[in-house]
Scaffold this motif. Structure first.
Motif, short mmCIF file in Angstrom:
data_model
loop_
_atom_site.label_atom_id
_atom_site.label_comp_id
_atom_site.label_asym_id
_atom_site.label_seq_id
_atom_site.Cartn_x
_atom_site.Cartn_y
_atom_site.Cartn_z
N TYR A 219 9.26 -33.05 -17.74
CA TYR A 219 7.84 -32.79 -17.47
C TYR A 219 7.32 -33.27 -16.12
CZ TYR A 219 7.69 -31.72 -22.45
OH TYR A 219 7.92 -31.16 -23.68
N ALA A 220 7.96 -34.23 -15.46
CA ALA A 220 7.34 -34.90 -14.32
C ALA A 220 7.39 -34.11 -13.01
CB ALA A 220 8.01 -36.26 -14.11
N LYS A 221 8.38 -33.28 -12.82
CA LYS A 221 8.61 -32.66 -11.52
C LYS A 221 7.39 -31.89 -11.01
CE LYS A 221 12.03 -30.10 -8.90
NZ LYS A 221 13.32 -29.36 -8.94
N GLY A 222 6.95 -32.27 -9.81
CA GLY A 222 5.84 -31.59 -9.16
C GLY A 222 4.47 -31.91 -9.73
N LYS A 223 4.38 -32.91 -10.62
CA LYS A 223 3.12 -33.20 -11.32
C LYS A 223 2.44 -34.47 -10.79
CE LYS A 223 4.02 -29.81 -14.20
NZ LYS A 223 3.34 -28.51 -14.05
N THR A 224 1.13 -34.52 -11.01
CA THR A 224 0.38 -35.77 -10.81
C THR A 224 0.29 -36.47 -12.16
OG1 THR A 224 -1.71 -34.61 -11.15
CG2 THR A 224 -0.97 -34.91 -8.88
N VAL A 225 0.58 -37.77 -12.18
CA VAL A 225 0.72 -38.51 -13.45
C VAL A 225 -0.19 -39.73 -13.46
CG1 VAL A 225 2.33 -39.75 -14.95
CG2 VAL A 225 3.12 -37.74 -13.68
N LEU A 226 -0.99 -39.85 -14.51
CA LEU A 226 -1.80 -41.04 -14.75
C LEU A 226 -1.18 -41.82 -15.89
CD1 LEU A 226 -4.36 -42.84 -14.43
CD2 LEU A 226 -5.50 -41.29 -16.05
N GLY A 233 4.59 -50.60 -15.49
CA GLY A 233 4.75 -49.31 -14.83
C GLY A 233 6.00 -48.52 -15.18
N ALA A 234 6.60 -48.80 -16.33
CA ALA A 234 7.86 -48.14 -16.68
C ALA A 234 7.74 -46.61 -16.72
CB ALA A 234 8.37 -48.67 -18.02
N PHE A 235 6.68 -46.10 -17.34
CA PHE A 235 6.48 -44.65 -17.38
C PHE A 235 6.31 -44.09 -15.97
CE2 PHE A 235 4.91 -45.46 -21.82
CZ PHE A 235 5.82 -44.64 -22.47
N SER A 236 5.62 -44.83 -15.11
CA SER A 236 5.39 -44.38 -13.74
C SER A 236 6.70 -44.29 -12.96
CB SER A 236 4.42 -45.33 -13.03
OG SER A 236 3.20 -45.43 -13.74
N GLY A 243 10.46 -36.70 -10.08
CA GLY A 243 9.92 -35.78 -9.09
C GLY A 243 8.42 -35.61 -9.12
N ALA A 244 7.69 -36.53 -9.76
CA ALA A 244 6.22 -36.45 -9.76
C ALA A 244 5.70 -36.52 -8.33
CB ALA A 244 5.63 -37.58 -10.59
N VAL A 245 4.65 -35.74 -8.04
CA VAL A 245 4.03 -35.76 -6.73
C VAL A 245 3.46 -37.15 -6.44
CG1 VAL A 245 2.15 -34.80 -5.33
CG2 VAL A 245 3.46 -33.31 -6.83
N LYS A 246 2.79 -37.72 -7.45
CA LYS A 246 2.24 -39.07 -7.32
C LYS A 246 1.98 -39.63 -8.70
CE LYS A 246 -1.33 -41.85 -5.09
NZ LYS A 246 -2.56 -41.84 -4.29
N THR A 247 2.13 -40.94 -8.83
CA THR A 247 1.78 -41.62 -10.08
C THR A 247 0.63 -42.57 -9.82
OG1 THR A 247 3.27 -43.52 -9.82
CG2 THR A 247 4.19 -41.53 -10.85
N THR A 248 -0.24 -42.72 -10.81
CA THR A 248 -1.32 -43.71 -10.78
C THR A 248 -1.18 -44.58 -12.02
OG1 THR A 248 -2.80 -42.18 -9.62
CG2 THR A 248 -3.81 -44.06 -10.76
N SER A 249 -0.99 -45.88 -11.82
CA SER A 249 -0.82 -46.83 -12.92
C SER A 249 -2.05 -47.69 -13.04
CB SER A 249 0.41 -47.72 -12.68
OG SER A 249 1.57 -46.94 -12.44
N VAL A 250 -2.61 -47.78 -14.25
CA VAL A 250 -3.85 -48.54 -14.46
C VAL A 250 -3.66 -49.53 -15.59
CG1 VAL A 250 -6.33 -48.42 -14.93
CG2 VAL A 250 -5.20 -46.51 -13.75
#
Length: 398
Positions: A219-226, A233-236, A243-250
């Motif tokens: 699922y991650a490739k090319g995606k923005t992930v929150l 931050g393991a999921f990030s 291949g996620a475009v960017k991850t945001t960890s909160v």
């Protein structure tokens, strides 16, 4: 010689025990007040004095102890623990040989026959979690039983049984050689830095292994992930490696920033290319909605209970509103990964919370994946509460 106490079970509770239910509950006992010293051996009988099981008294948040044998002559001695440990190790033989995964649950309490303690394996180092003074009173026998059954470099322990339910701060090293800090373990080829002598949490929750892998691989490739309630931050990390475009960890915890940075770094990911925010998740949802921020994937793995200065969250009461918050900032045809470790409700109820949130927001959805505990987190059908993990991959339709 340990005391053996006979506990009489009310008739209405005797059938589940007869059928293999392992947790000794306060309300099931007629003479529960006779229990004084944790670690006392107990024999359970029904009101007609028919034998139901044998176990020990250990006061923890789940109950008064555990039945560990259906044999009235069984002794909780070194050979007993050795047999249980050997059986558990045999069940995990594939993981013991795996080169791309060097951390897993090696013994899972009642799922492996003895409730009250777990053992986790981190690249040759063992971490024993003790959940009551009762089971800890058998620590000498259990440590002796480990010898010759599990090859280890060193052993650490976490005592999780003081009176207010908080972790007992202590030097957690027990025997063998001390681990470096951090130990770099692998999970599906991903590196994690774990600190075995740094409080209750070592740096990664092992029960989400298959969920993380699925995010990376599918699922991650090319995606923005929150990634909310992101902890370290393991999921990030998995999303970035996928291949996620960017991850945001909160996450609200201040230590989540250096801990998440560390996990990116041990995987050769520049944390400056990602976003790591120390902030209350519920406040961030409001901010993102106000700024019209949208994400392709929103991951939510909150604790069952959490309290900050402004918000109290209880999974069984508040998960529906949490999903509503996620829907508002998920792109059309995006994905929400909803997870809970609350043992107070099952998967059907969890799906009900999801359904309610989407209906209230007049948005269609489809559940595309669902997960419970991986095989090393062994469970038994007689104790459904033990299979606590519930994870749903939910596609927002339109």
């Amino acid at each position: 010689m340990r005391q053996l106490l006979t506990l009489k079970v009310k008739n209405k509770f005797s059938k589940p025990y007869k059928n293999g239910y392992p947790l000794i509950s306060k309300q099931s006992l007629i003479n529960g007040n006779d229990l004084k010293e944790e670690g006392t051996l107990v024999k359970l009988v029904d009101e007609q004095n028919n034998f139901l099981g044998k176990g020990y008294y250990g006061n923890q948040n789940k109950g008064y102890g555990w039945i560990v044998s259906k044999d009235s002559n069984e002794e909780m001695d070194i050979p007993f623990f050795k047999r249980a440990l050997q059986k558990a190790v045999n069940k995990r033989s594939d993981l013991m040989k795996a080169e791309d995964t060097t951390a897993f649950r090696l013994f899972n309490g009642e799922g492996d026959g003895i409730g009250g303690f777990t053992i986790e394996y981190f690249d040759g180092y063992l971490v024993i979690n003790w959940y009551s003074k009762g089971i800890y009173s058998f620590s000498k026998e259990i440590l002796e039983a480990i010898e010759g059954v599990i090859n280890y470099k060193g052993i650490y322990e976490k005592k999780r049984f003081n009176t207010d339910g908080q972790y007992v701060e202590d030097d957690d090293f027990v025997k063998g050689e001390r681990a470096p800090s951090p130990v770099i373990i692998k999970e599906n080829g991903v590196n994690f830095a774990v600190h075995l002598n740094d409080g209750a949490m070592v740096g990664v929750f092992l029960d989400q292994r298959e969920v993380r892998k699925t995010i990376r691989d599918k699922y991650a490739k090319g995606k923005t992930v929150l990634n909310t309630f992101s902890y370290t931050g393991a999921f990030s990390v998995y999303a970035a490696l996928g291949g996620a475009v960017k991850t945001t960890s909160v996450d609200l915890a201040k230590r989540s920033l250096p801990k998440t940075t560390e996990q990116f770094n041990v995987n050769n990911i520049d944390e400056k290319t990602q976003s790591i925010l120390v902030e209350e998740v519920f406040h961030y949802f409001k901010y993102a909605k106000k700024k019209n921020l949208k994400f392709d994937i929103v991951i939510m793995d909150p604790p069952s209970f959490a309290r900050s200065k402004k918000v109290t969250f209880r999974a069984e009461k508040d998960y529906t509103s949490l999903v509503s918050d996620a829907i508002a900032i998920t792109e059309k045809d995006g994905l929400i990964v909803a997870s809970t470790n609350a043992a107070t409700f099952g998967m059907d109820n969890f799906k009900g919370f999801i359904d309610q949130a989407f209906k209230e927001n007049k948005v269609k959805y489809k559940i595309v994946e669902e997960f419970s505990l991986p095989s090393d987190f062994a469970t038994i059908k007689e104790f459904k509460e033990g299979n606590y993990l519930k994870v749903l991959f939910i596609k927002r339709i339109g």
